[in-house]
Design an enzyme around this catalytic site. Sequence first.
Site, PDB file in Angstrom:
ATOM      1  N   ARG A 154     -28.724  58.855  29.645  1.00  0.00           N
ATOM      2  CA  ARG A 154     -30.150  58.544  29.624  1.00  0.00           C
ATOM      3  C   ARG A 154     -30.854  59.448  28.619  1.00  0.00           C
ATOM      4  NH1 ARG A 154     -28.544  54.766  31.249  1.00  0.00           N
ATOM      5  NH2 ARG A 154     -28.916  53.597  33.172  1.00  0.00           N
ATOM      6  N   HIS A 158     -28.429  52.057  21.816  1.00  0.00           N
ATOM      7  CA  HIS A 158     -28.146  51.537  23.155  1.00  0.00           C
ATOM      8  C   HIS A 158     -27.249  50.303  23.124  1.00  0.00           C
ATOM      9  CE1 HIS A 158     -30.011  52.138  27.393  1.00  0.00           C
ATOM     10  NE2 HIS A 158     -28.747  51.756  27.494  1.00  0.00           N
TER      11      HIS A 158
END
Length: 310
Positions: A223, A271
């Site tokens: 994250r 991502h």
Amino acid sequence: MSLYVELALTAAERQRVRALAGDVPVWFAQPKEQTGRDAEAFAAASVAVGNCPPEWLTETGNLRWLQLSSMGIDRYLELDWSKLGQRITVTNLSGTFADPVAQTCLAGLLALYRGTDELARLGERRAWSKEPIRPRLRLLTGASVVILGAGTIARRLAELLAPFGCRVTFYSRRMSLAELDALLPETDVLVGLLPGTEETAGLLDAARLALLPADAILVNAGRGSLVDEDALVAALREGRLGGAVLDVTSTEPLPPGHPLWSTPNTLLTQHTAGGSDQESGQILEVFEDNWRRFVAGEPLRNVVRWSRGY
């Protein structure tokens, strides 16, 4: 009962879902292109698969089970799960993306160690620079790797690193921060694979980054909230850190003017680490298994524990 599906599926995959559902009506929607009719279908559904807008969950009284099409649950954390959790069970894709994420981590590491990122940029400019680059190339062989996390992705990455003879240490929540700090000065590669929680937010701050050797590589595929990005940019620009492979950032998409775009020795994989040409099929496999469990009244797999944040 009805089923709402918000996935990018081929015609064959849609037929696969229809066959699984049998007589249960199925509504298909395109991710990020929801219409008013999609919202109505979701409100009527008992089961949904996909990452629906968070507010939809507060507006439906029919939904009993939501199968997310991601491992991350960040966009849903602000909802009041003390109430929603009493009627909606949410499952995620924990463990599904272990292989692709681990491979992206390894690919990024090898790119920085072997200079392929720099060589690719030179290739775009038709610039031959063999002599200054060759002596700076490094070997991953025998590197000391600390992995923040001990889940399926962490274990798969350790397997991929094994042929390089890397010395891998897992940092789990059972360990203290003092133990982590003691590891960092001898760490060649630090990999972040932790979920986004209050405990992990800002874990890699300026002080902790400063404990790493000046040639260490940071990889973050967990994250974006894990890392103090201002401190990371400063360390990379001042030569106090060897490089970074970032699949996640605190803001996504990363704004065009963000300093990470121009920070040296930094790979931004946007991502994509969990992606592959097999992704939709893998999602359907998880959903199919849980669907059969749901219909049979059996416990579902990968149930989200909202109190823990993952």
